[in-house]
Design an enzyme around this catalytic site. Structure first.
Site, short mmCIF file in Angstrom:
data_model
loop_
_atom_site.label_atom_id
_atom_site.label_comp_id
_atom_site.label_asym_id
_atom_site.label_seq_id
_atom_site.Cartn_x
_atom_site.Cartn_y
_atom_site.Cartn_z
CG ASP A 8 -0.35 0.17 2.54
OD1 ASP A 8 0.90 0.28 2.61
OD2 ASP A 8 -1.08 0.22 3.54
CB CYS A 65 0.91 -2.57 4.88
SG CYS A 65 0.97 -3.71 6.27
CB THR A 67 2.29 -2.54 11.02
OG1 THR A 67 1.13 -3.09 10.36
CG2 THR A 67 1.93 -1.23 11.69
CG HIS A 98 11.47 -22.90 13.75
ND1 HIS A 98 11.47 -22.71 15.11
CD2 HIS A 98 12.73 -23.34 13.43
CE1 HIS A 98 12.66 -23.01 15.61
NE2 HIS A 98 13.45 -23.40 14.61
CG HIS A 133 10.32 -26.96 12.80
ND1 HIS A 133 9.98 -26.32 13.96
CD2 HIS A 133 11.66 -27.15 12.84
CE1 HIS A 133 11.07 -26.11 14.67
NE2 HIS A 133 12.10 -26.61 14.02
C1 RB5 Z 1 -2.21 2.47 6.51
O1 RB5 Z 1 -2.36 3.69 7.17
C2 RB5 Z 1 -1.88 1.36 7.50
O2 RB5 Z 1 -2.98 1.11 8.31
C3 RB5 Z 1 -1.46 0.12 6.77
O3 RB5 Z 1 -0.36 0.41 5.98
C4 RB5 Z 1 -1.03 -1.08 7.61
O4 RB5 Z 1 -0.04 -0.73 8.52
C5 RB5 Z 1 -2.09 -1.89 8.18
O5 RB5 Z 1 -1.87 -2.90 8.85
#
Ligand code: RB5
Length: 151
Positions: A8, A65, A67, A98, A133
């Site tokens: 994203d 993304c 996170t 694993h 595993h």
């Molecule tokens: C976008 O703002 C953010 O929510 C997305 O990139 C991601 O981290 C979601 O898990």
């Protein structure tokens, strides 16, 4: 190995860093979006890339993304996908040896470029260890069969 990339907007810059690395290494990949300057829903682009792994067109995916979490949550809804957010060298290695990860999920807002590159290298170099595993992964596959029945 053919790798499907997607991100994203929050993972876009890190995706470009990894794409450059894959190009330099001669590793085959395709970027399923998003493009620069777009604001999108991670799930839409993660799904585009992951469908290619499910169909067998691509071997693995690397999704980005903010996170790494949203991409992993979405990717793990697909059969046969083991999507693992990784945040250091240890988790990168264990995700392969694993967990037999076939989808690496990275957070553009939480990882430095250097750390992300180190994670990708480790994830690409390490193989699944099988043995105990494999027994555990097979149990997860059973859960998938039990719970992800198509209606
Ligand atoms: C976008 O703002 C953010 O929510 C997305 O990139 C991601 O981290 C979601 O898990």
């Amino acid at each position: 190995m053919k790798i499907a990339l997607a991100s994203d907007h929050a993972g876009y810059d890190l995706k470009m860093v990894i794409a450059r690395y894959l190009s330099q290494e001669g590793i085959d990949f395709f970027d399923f979006g998003c493009g620069a300057g777009e604001s999108v829903d991670y799930v839409d682009y993660g799904a585009k890339a992951i469908r290619q792994v499910v169909s067998g067109e691509f071997d693995r995916a690397i999704l980005f993304c903010g996170t790494g979490l949203g991409m992993a949550i979405a990717a793990n809804k697909f059969p046969g996908i083991i999507a693992t957010p990784c945040w250091n060298e240890f988790t990168a290695k264990a995700s392969r040896t694993h967990n037999n990860s076939n989808c690496l999920c990275l957070g553009g807002r939480v990882l430095s470029e250097e750390l992300a590159l180190a994670i990708v290298k480790i994830w690409l170099e390490n193989e699944f260890e099988s043995g105990r595993h494999e027994r555990r992964i097979n149990k997860i596959k059973e859960l998938e069969k039990e719970n992800f029945k198509k209606t």
